[in-house]
Structure formats: C-alpha cells, structure tokens
Enzyme design. Structure first.
Site, PDB file in Angstrom:
ATOM      1  N   THR A 166      50.829 -83.323 -10.529  1.00 46.17           N
ATOM      2  CA  THR A 166      50.316 -84.345  -9.599  1.00 46.17           C
ATOM      3  C   THR A 166      50.986 -85.660  -9.961  1.00 46.17           C
ATOM      4  OG1 THR A 166      48.157 -83.291  -9.382  1.00 46.17           O
ATOM      5  CG2 THR A 166      48.233 -85.641  -8.954  1.00 46.17           C
ATOM      6  N   ARG A 194      41.806 -75.437   0.437  1.00 48.45           N
ATOM      7  CA  ARG A 194      41.229 -76.035  -0.772  1.00 48.45           C
ATOM      8  C   ARG A 194      41.704 -77.478  -0.907  1.00 48.45           C
ATOM      9  NH1 ARG A 194      43.463 -78.628  -5.645  1.00 48.45           N
ATOM     10  NH2 ARG A 194      41.949 -78.366  -7.308  1.00 48.45           N
ATOM     11  N   VAL A 195      40.769 -78.384  -1.111  1.00 51.35           N
ATOM     12  CA  VAL A 195      41.110 -79.784  -1.361  1.00 51.35           C
ATOM     13  C   VAL A 195      40.564 -80.147  -2.733  1.00 51.35           C
ATOM     14  CG1 VAL A 195      40.816 -82.174  -0.591  1.00 51.35           C
ATOM     15  CG2 VAL A 195      41.056 -80.339   1.101  1.00 51.35           C
ATOM     16  N   GLY A 196      41.412 -80.712  -3.563  1.00 51.45           N
ATOM     17  CA  GLY A 196      40.983 -81.072  -4.919  1.00 51.45           C
ATOM     18  C   GLY A 196      40.567 -82.525  -5.021  1.00 51.45           C
ATOM     19  N   ASP A 197      40.725 -83.078  -6.210  1.00 51.06           N
ATOM     20  CA  ASP A 197      40.265 -84.447  -6.474  1.00 51.06           C
ATOM     21  C   ASP A 197      41.119 -85.519  -5.817  1.00 51.06           C
ATOM     22  OD1 ASP A 197      42.189 -85.709  -8.976  1.00 51.06           O
ATOM     23  OD2 ASP A 197      42.292 -83.571  -8.534  1.00 51.06           O
ATOM     24  N   GLY A 218      45.139 -83.595 -13.395  1.00 52.62           N
ATOM     25  CA  GLY A 218      44.503 -82.577 -14.230  1.00 52.62           C
ATOM     26  C   GLY A 218      43.759 -81.568 -13.392  1.00 52.62           C
ATOM     27  N   HIS A 219      42.712 -80.975 -13.957  1.00 47.45           N
ATOM     28  CA  HIS A 219      41.965 -79.956 -13.237  1.00 47.45           C
ATOM     29  C   HIS A 219      41.059 -80.613 -12.196  1.00 47.45           C
ATOM     30  CE1 HIS A 219      38.741 -76.847 -12.700  1.00 47.45           C
ATOM     31  NE2 HIS A 219      39.843 -76.212 -12.352  1.00 47.45           N
TER      32      HIS A 219
END
Length: 316
Positions: A166, A194-197, A218-219
C-alpha cells in the site's frame, strides 16, 4: 512554516530483489512531493503527486502493480484528506484507471460526497474525463504469479499477504496546512468487492490541521478495528510526539487484535515519524532540504535533496 513530506511504500516483508526498487520508488515520490511544497504548493497537491508517482511504479501494490482479487482482476481503493477543513474524498473497488488517487481528489472537490464505489465511481470517472485503461495494463507478471499460487489447494494466502505495498503520503505546507493520501490494490485473492482500511476515513488516513496527518499500511481489517489513523492523531492531541503516538497505536493494534502494520505521521509543527510493527516498511521523508529514507527498523540514510536529485537524474 518549513514544509515536510513523508511517504511510505507499504509495510510487510520486502523481498531482497525488490528492496532497491522500493527504496528508489519512495525516494522519487518524496522528492516529487517536496518539489511542489518547495515552490509554495499545497500539502494536498504534494501528497497527491507523491502517491501518483508510486501508483505508476510497479514495485508497489497500488495502481499498476496492484494485487489481484479471487477472479484475477485489479480492484483499487484510495483516499485523500485536507486537514484545513476536514474535506475528504475516497474511491473503493475501482477498476481500469491508472491513478485512483486522482479520482479520490475529484470526489472531494467535485461532489458533495466523500466515498464513491465500484460502478458509481466508474461512471463518475467517465463524467470527469478520466481515461479508462484496459485492466490488463495494471496487472504485472508478479501479481499474476502470486494469484495463481494462491489458487493452489494447499496454498496459504496469508503467507503472501506479507509484502503488501500500500502507498501513502503526508505533508505540511508553508502555510501550515496538512494533508494525507493513501492508495492500494488491497489483499491478494480477496473476495470481489472487498474494501479494506484505505478508503475508510480515520483508518487508511486522517488529516487535521489542529494535530497533524497520518497514512497507514498493513492488515486492513485490523487497522479498521482500531481506526488506526484517527487513534494516532488522538494520541498526539493528548500531547504525544508523532513517534510515540505511532508506536502506542501500533502496539495497541498488535496486542488488541493481533494486527501488524506501519504508519507515517507529521504533526502541525512539522515533526515527523515513520514507524512499523512489521519486518519492513519502505519510507522516505524530506525536511529542511534533507532526504531521509529506509526499509528496515533502525535503518536511516540521509542525503541532501540536491545530491538526491542528481543521483535520481542519473538513475538512482
């Protein structure tokens, strides 16, 4: 106010053969962003330009070089935020555009909304005249190989999530305004949609002139659980330095939800930090015409901007 920019190219594990490219990529991005700040440009323009530069660099999991979802397609998320008035724009699950960060900026400036997703973001991009590129153009050999590996019955996609690049940038300009920008291709072999942070305000990034700006990596699911970016600024509002705020928040994420990551931070007086709980994170910063950069914990190279620009033009 002396301008400062800090960029990251993702926290995780950076394979030996990719270290040089990752270092060169963050250095190039920081120098580009700083060039804008030096000429009196805004923090917003600087972070957008720095992130755009990394989206165009296939070493990073953003723009060209993004990882593939379960169907073998690129879906990208990005956010940008202006610390002056807390305006923000984000896009999620976007396909077939080279620079999601540019689209996020347009969402912020040309709509009353803060986040557009998938098909709606696609229609908006068309309306704004953003050129569409074939999805294939964003796919690198490496992303495809990794996707195939993860499809094997005995594969462990978690193992492959460790080198997620990222990208992000934070800056403060000569007027004291702060901004952040973050962009990503997400997790390899993620579910469609899927949408992350990254696209979530307060998780993937946050900027407020009253305290500072931060961009995270990160995660994603762990970052969202603790709202990492906003948590860091909260710690700074309580009087912590950027470094201490970053370490405290990363430590909380690790102990509370078992998540690893990295952050870059600048506060409203121009102090900065680049901290991570993963094995590595490529980062670079420019302040007082000095460039600093590194990948490993405790690693920090320093050059004058002049020297860096010279070696940049000669090929890093």
């Amino acid at each position: 106010m002396k301008p400062v920019i800090v960029v990251h190219g993702g926290a995780g594990r950076i394979f030996k053969e990719r270290e040089e490219g990752s270092r060169a990529g963050v250095v190039r991005a920081a120098l580009r962003g700083y060039g804008i700040l030096k000429q009196g440009g805004s923090a917003l323009d600087a972070v957008e330009e720095a992130v755009r530069s990394m989206e165009d660099d296939s070493h990073f999991n953003a723009g060209c070089g993004s990882v593939l979802n379960e169907k073998g397609e690129v879906e990208m998320d990005a956010i940008i935020m202006d610390g002056k008035n807390l305006d923000s724009g984000a896009v999620s699950a976007v396909k077939c555009i080279a620079n999601p960060i540019k689209l996020a900026r347009l969402v912020m400036e040309k709509t009353k909304h803060m986040l557009l997703t998938d098909h709606g973001a696609h229609l908006f991009a068309q309306a704004m005249g953003i050129p569409e590129i074939p999805g294939e153009k964003l796919i690198t050999e490496r992303s495809r190989e990794r996707w195939k590996k993860n499809l094997e019955p005995d594969s462990n996609p978690e193992e492959f999530q460790k080198d997620l690049g990222t990208v992000g940038a934070v800056a403060i300009d000569s007027e004291g305004n702060v901004a952040c920008a973050t962009s990503t291709g997400g997790l390899s072999n993620k579910l469609i949609g899927r949408v992350g942070d990254t696209a979530c305000i307060g998780s993937g990034g946050y900027a407020d002139n009253r305290s500072g700006a931060t961009s995270t990596t990160g995660h994603g699911e762990s970052i969202m659980k603790v709202v990492l970016a906003r948590l860091i600024l909260y710690h700074m509002e309580q009087g912590m330095s950027p470094e201490m705020a970053a370490d405290t928040a990363l430590d909380y994420m690790k102990t509370r939800v078992g998540g690893l990551g990295g952050v870059i931070v600048v506060n409203n007086s121009g102090e900065w930090a680049a901290r991570f709980s993963t094995k590595q994170m490529s980062w670079a910063t420019v302040k007082d015409d000095q460039l600093h950069y590194g990948i490993y914990a405790g690693e920090r190279h320093t050059k004058s901007v002049e020297e860096a620009l010279t070696s940049e033009s000669e090929g890093f």
